[in-house]
Design an enzyme around this catalytic site. Structure first.
Site, PDB file in Angstrom:
ATOM      1  CB  THR A 213     -10.904   2.778   7.553  1.00  0.00           C
ATOM      2  OG1 THR A 213     -11.587   1.640   8.102  1.00  0.00           O
ATOM      3  CG2 THR A 213     -11.049   3.948   8.499  1.00  0.00           C
ATOM      4  N   GLY A 215      -7.943  -0.975   4.249  1.00  0.00           N
ATOM      5  CA  GLY A 215      -6.744  -1.601   4.796  1.00  0.00           C
ATOM      6  C   GLY A 215      -6.981  -2.324   6.102  1.00  0.00           C
TER       7      GLY A 215
END
Length: 270
Positions: A213, A215
């Site tokens: 992922t 962020g």
């Protein structure tokens, strides 16, 4: 309602930067505002480039907002040039903005350099001393300290060293400063180490099996800023923000063809 400001880059895919920060502030029950330091050209696969704002444009974004709202916390993310760092530091000092969290964004998940070497040095000299909490990951901690950080002992050393570096200036924030080195890339578990000048605080959580992922650093640092605005002390804010990040990782939507974004807008359960 408490107002929190993000000063960071803009990610048009919504997974990081100001958009992720604003969604996190809302999830934490705060009203989010933002000033964009750089327009990045990216999606979940890669960062393809960036167009940095001028110091005048950044200042013109920040000053009307802080003149209108009482800012309860500030999250500082991507500040790619010396000139932009100076604008941010000057405003934080002049306006005495509280609860400043500096997320030392240096390189993207896909390997794109988001700040040059000169700016890294000025970030250490000018901006870190104004931070209440500094949140580098292991690679960023290595870049800040000039020493590779590979394990828990290295993380503890780096957290203490970054705290010392930020305390070298006679800042008004000297009594309240902490460095959080994030260990999300450790193999066995996600362990973060906080050093506040007096003691180490270790935050452990199990690794969550999920596609890579991006962020995560934005969500964690902006959650810490919002929780400080709401009155949490630093260790409590870090602990609650870390639990929130675990929830986001479990609920990350399966969208995009690369490192999938987090859905930072979901409300924390606790």
């Amino acid at each position: 309602m408490l107002t929190v400001m993000s000063i960071a880059g803009f990610d048009p895919s919504g997974g990081a930067g100001t958009l992720a920060d604003i969604k996190t502030f809302a999830a934490m029950g705060c009203f989010g505002t933002a000033a964009v330091t750089s327009l990045t050209f990216q999606n979940t696969v890669a960062v393809y480039g960036a167009s940095h704002q001028t110091p005048e444009v950044l200042r013109a974004q920040i000053e009307p907002v802080i003149a209108d709202f009482e800012i309860a916390a500030v999250k500082v993310g991507m500040t790619p040039t010396r000139e932009l760092i100076e604008v941010v530091a000057e405003i934080i000092e002049k306006k005495r903005l509280p609860n400043v969290v500096v997320d030392t964004v240096i390189r993207s998940t896909s390997g794109y350099d988001l700040i040059d070497d000169e700016a890294v040095g000025f970030l250490i000299e000018r901006l870190l001393p104004l931070a209440d909490v500094i949140t580098p990951n292991m690679a960023e901690a290595g870049r800040l300290t000039g020493s590779e950080v590979k394990d828990l002992d290295g993380m503890k050393w780096a957290a203490e060293r970054i705290h010392e570096m930020s305390a070298a200036s006679k800042s008004r924030r000297a009594a309240r400063r902490a460095a959080l080195v994030k260990g999300g890339h450790l193999e066995d578990e996600a362990t973060d180490i906080l050093f506040d000048g007096r003691a180490f605080h270790i935050f452990r959580s199990p690794k969550i099996a999920t596609r890579e992922t991006h962020g995560t650093g934005c969500a964690l640092s902006s959650a810490i800023a919002a929780l400080l605005a709401r009155g949490c002390d630093i260790p409590e804010a870090v602990a609650r923000a870390k639990r929130y990040l675990s929830e986001l990782l479990r609920a990350a939507p399966d969208i995009g063809h690369g490192a999938r974004p987090l859905n930072s807008g979901i409300a924390p359960r606790a």
